[in-house]
Write a protein that holds these residues in place. Structure first.
Motif, PDB file in Angstrom:
ATOM      1  N   UNK A   1      -4.306  19.649  -1.821  1.00 22.77           N
ATOM      2  CA  UNK A   1      -3.297  18.663  -1.439  1.00 22.77           C
ATOM      3  C   UNK A   1      -3.956  17.382  -0.949  1.00 22.77           C
ATOM      4  N   UNK A   2      -3.402  16.253  -1.319  1.00 25.38           N
ATOM      5  CA  UNK A   2      -3.893  14.982  -0.832  1.00 25.38           C
ATOM      6  C   UNK A   2      -2.897  13.891  -1.215  1.00 25.38           C
ATOM      7  N   UNK A   3      -3.144  12.704  -0.682  1.00 26.01           N
ATOM      8  CA  UNK A   3      -2.355  11.526  -1.028  1.00 26.01           C
ATOM      9  C   UNK A   3      -3.162  10.677  -1.997  1.00 26.01           C
ATOM     10  N   UNK A   4      -2.523  10.152  -3.020  1.00 24.24           N
ATOM     11  CA  UNK A   4      -3.220   9.356  -4.018  1.00 24.24           C
ATOM     12  C   UNK A   4      -2.374   8.153  -4.412  1.00 24.24           C
ATOM     13  N   UNK A   5      -3.073   7.155  -4.970  1.00 25.19           N
ATOM     14  CA  UNK A   5      -2.381   5.928  -5.370  1.00 25.19           C
ATOM     15  C   UNK A   5      -1.701   6.069  -6.719  1.00 25.19           C
TER      16      UNK A   5
ATOM     17  N   UNK B   1       0.848  -1.190   0.000  1.00 25.47           N
ATOM     18  CA  UNK B   1       0.000   0.000   0.000  1.00 25.47           C
ATOM     19  C   UNK B   1       0.883   1.240   0.000  1.00 25.47           C
ATOM     20  N   UNK B   2       0.958   1.877  -1.159  1.00 25.47           N
ATOM     21  CA  UNK B   2       1.786   3.069  -1.288  1.00 25.47           C
ATOM     22  C   UNK B   2       0.957   4.193  -1.892  1.00 25.47           C
ATOM     23  N   UNK B   3       1.182   5.398  -1.414  1.00 27.40           N
ATOM     24  CA  UNK B   3       0.513   6.583  -1.922  1.00 27.40           C
ATOM     25  C   UNK B   3       1.552   7.666  -2.182  1.00 27.40           C
ATOM     26  N   UNK B   4       1.198   8.593  -3.036  1.00 24.96           N
ATOM     27  CA  UNK B   4       2.083   9.719  -3.355  1.00 24.96           C
ATOM     28  C   UNK B   4       1.369  11.020  -3.024  1.00 24.96           C
ATOM     29  N   UNK B   5       2.123  11.976  -2.526  1.00 19.63           N
ATOM     30  CA  UNK B   5       1.578  13.282  -2.169  1.00 19.63           C
ATOM     31  C   UNK B   5       1.546  14.173  -3.401  1.00 19.63           C
ATOM     32  N   UNK B   6       0.402  14.809  -3.633  1.00 22.80           N
ATOM     33  CA  UNK B   6       0.262  15.752  -4.738  1.00 22.80           C
ATOM     34  C   UNK B   6      -0.454  16.991  -4.232  1.00 22.80           C
ATOM     35  N   UNK B   7      -0.287  18.097  -4.936  1.00 23.62           N
ATOM     36  CA  UNK B   7      -0.966  19.321  -4.535  1.00 23.62           C
ATOM     37  C   UNK B   7      -0.485  20.514  -5.321  1.00 23.62           C
ATOM     38  N   UNK B   8      -0.993  21.677  -4.944  1.00 21.81           N
ATOM     39  CA  UNK B   8      -0.600  22.959  -5.530  1.00 21.81           C
ATOM     40  C   UNK B   8      -0.091  23.854  -4.420  1.00 21.81           C
ATOM     41  N   UNK B   9       1.054  24.485  -4.647  1.00 17.13           N
ATOM     42  CA  UNK B   9       1.583  25.471  -3.716  1.00 17.13           C
ATOM     43  C   UNK B   9       1.584  26.837  -4.404  1.00 17.13           C
ATOM     44  N   UNK B  10       0.974  27.812  -3.763  1.00 16.07           N
ATOM     45  CA  UNK B  10       0.981  29.182  -4.276  1.00 16.07           C
ATOM     46  C   UNK B  10       1.995  29.991  -3.480  1.00 16.07           C
ATOM     47  N   UNK B  11       2.879  30.671  -4.188  1.00 16.24           N
ATOM     48  CA  UNK B  11       3.965  31.416  -3.547  1.00 16.24           C
ATOM     49  C   UNK B  11       3.879  32.880  -3.963  1.00 16.24           C
TER      50      UNK B  11
END
Length: 538
Positions: A324-328, A302-312
């Motif tokens: 942001x969330x974790x997805x397979x 069971x592995x997930x990857x972190x994805x998201x958007x960062x505004x700077x």
């Protein structure tokens, strides 16, 4: 026509958050504090566990089990405890269990709005039994909890099934409108011990695993039942709860959400980013994609990857995390992306994209807008698949299914970002696509497939024009076995049209011919030499 519904999950991993969407959990914009702090542990801290080749089906020092997936008919997915529409409430339940707060728990029992439920009464029954073996009033539940806590019970929330009425809800996959209607969670807790006659003659002591149902009325969650299974074991209890729910809903589908508190999630291992600067250079919208990581080292598969958007904000280096969330990373996973900056540089449109596999022609998109002046996000009205921003930055158009049950009814929709109003028009066809805008945003052209075959092959199709002001559709070509798509809308009001003999499929290949047609009438323009390419189609 192949369509996939949309979804998104936001986990609220940062301290200062602005929530939008129904129930306040659909979308979060979170400003990162100067020194991020993890929330306090809800259970005792566990020592690191070495990865093993097979899952370990016993609780760790915090009382957490690995996924019971092998025992289920449906799927099991890992999810932050705080995620989704019910996340804040479930985190509160876990904290009250940790505090052994029987007063708070019993005060959440029943409000009388549900059929066959009396105010202040909690149903007690074995999972799957048609009739409860009994019911307890609030003071009786308080006494039972006090008894079990005194006996050393250390209950912990392991996971839950979610539903909207009788329809299963999948927090990691469903669209925001579905998530907003989530009104029931069947929560599985473990760690109960102690003797009580409340559970009937079959149990010398309290079942160590329990299935609790909570139902939402308005904005308030109420505790309605306490059930258990035989055998009295965690995975058996989850499986029994699933069987009961699937039988009562006549559904073949279920997803069990295996929850972990925030401090049990790994630090994201960021693999790559993509920066999209604002037109004025003051902001950067950064797409973040992480490597796959083990959420529980006892279950290496069971592995997930972190994805998201960062505004700077470049001048101050202030940062916000979005979507942001974790997805397979599997089929149906949600991928956050930067849709577009509006021309004034004050608003960025963000997208959550879900795509299918094989010959799925369209992806699903959930759009949101982040205002850099107010530092706040908002969900945008849904316009359908293939959303496209017009050259002026005022309109977003999309294509999708119609509002009626009529066969092959489709709809083109246009959102005015200035007024947040949507204009639309229905049409009939078997497929659609290849939308192209007029340079001034007054109209758009797209292709309707009048015949559709496997893998998005269009044996017959035609071009249509949609005018924003009148919301009228106009056919520009007749139905033809030659497939046409607009590759550019020239400033002179001429369409550059790619023509493919024998229909077309959704695979890039050279056109068999190029036609130049009037954008107003669709008639062939003789001896036309293009000056510039204005608005290429997707």
């Amino acid at each position: 026509m192949s369509m996939i519904l949309s979804s998104k999950v936001s986990t609220g991993r940062f301290l200062t958050c602005v929530a939008i969407g129904c129930l306040g959990m659909t979308l979060l914009a979170c400003q990162v504090p100067a020194t991020p702090q993890l929330p306090p542990m809800t259970t005792s801290s566990s020592a690191p566990v070495a990865a093993t080749s097979t899952p370990v089906y016993r609780p760790d020092d915090d009382g957490l089990y690995v996924s019971p997936g092998p025992a289920l008919t449906g799927s099991a997915v890992y999810l932050p405890l705080e995620a989704g529409p019910a996340g804040a409430f479930l985190a509160e339940v876990q904290e009250r269990l940790r505090m052994r707060d029987e007063t708070w728990l019993t005060e959440s029992i029943g409000d009388g709005d549900t059929v066959n439920r009396t105010q202040g009464t909690l149903w007690f029954h074995a999972i799957g039994e048609d009739e409860p073996i009994g019911s307890l009033r609030e003071h009786e539940v308080a006494g039972l909890l006090t008894e079990l806590f005194a006996a050393g019970s250390r209950p912990i929330l392991q996971g839950y099934f979610a539903s909207r009425g009788e329809t299963p809800v999948f927090v990691s996959f469903d669209e925001p409108q579905t998530l907003a209607g989530l009104d029931t969670v069947d929560v599985v807790t473990t760690g109960w011990q102690g003797e009580s006659a409340s559970f009937g003659d079959d149990f010398d002591s309290a079942p160590q695993a329990a299935s609790w149902r909570f139902e939402r009325s308005g904005t308030t969650w109420h505790w309605s039942s306490w059930s258990w299974s035989s055998p009295d074991e965690y995975s058996a209890t989850v499986a029994a709860t699933e069987r009961h729910l699937m039988a009562s809903r006549e559904s073949r589908y279920s997803i069990y959400h295996v929850v972990r508190p925030e401090n049990r999630w790994p630090t994201p291992d960021i693999a790559q980013t993509r920066d999209v600067p604002s037109p004025d250079g003051q902001w950067v919208a950064r797409e973040i994609s992480g490597n796959s990581q083990e959420i529980d080292p006892r279950e290496p598969d069971t592995k997930l990857a972190y994805v998201g958007i960062e505004l700077v904000h470049e001048p101050t280096d202030r940062r916000w995390q979005m979507n942001e969330h974790w997805q397979s990373g599997d089929i149906g996973s949600t991928t956050p992306s930067v849709f577009a900056w509006l021309p004034d540089g004050g608003t960025v449109i963000l997208d959550n994209v879900i795509c299918g596999d094989g010959c799925v022609s369209h992806c699903s998109h959930t759009l949101s807008a982040f205002d850099t002046e107010t530092q706040s996000p908002r969900l945008l009205p849904y316009v359908g698949s293939d959303p496209t921003l017009d050259p002026t930055g005022q309109f977003i158009a999309g294509l999708g299914s119609g509002d009626t049950d009529a066969r092959n009814e489709l709809v083109v929709s246009v959102l005015d970002l200035a007024t947040m109003k949507v204009v639309s028009a229905p049409f009939f066809g078997e497929e659609f696509g290849f939308l192209a805008w007029a340079p001034d945003g007054s109209a758009l052209v797209f292709t309707i497939a009048d015949q559709y075959e496997m893998c998005a092959e269009f044996p017959a199709s035609h071009l249509v024009r949609f005018d924003i002001e009148t919301a009228q559709l106009t056919a520009l070509t007749t139905v033809d076995e030659r497939f046409r798509r607009v590759s550019a809308w020239q400033p002179e009001g001429v369409l550059e049209v790619m023509v493919f003999d024998g229909g077309a499929i959704w695979v890039d290949r050279d056109a068999d011919a190029i036609e130049y047609r009037s954008a107003a009438t669709g008639e062939i323009v003789e001896s036309y030499s293009p000056i510039a390419t204005a608005t290429p189609g997707p």
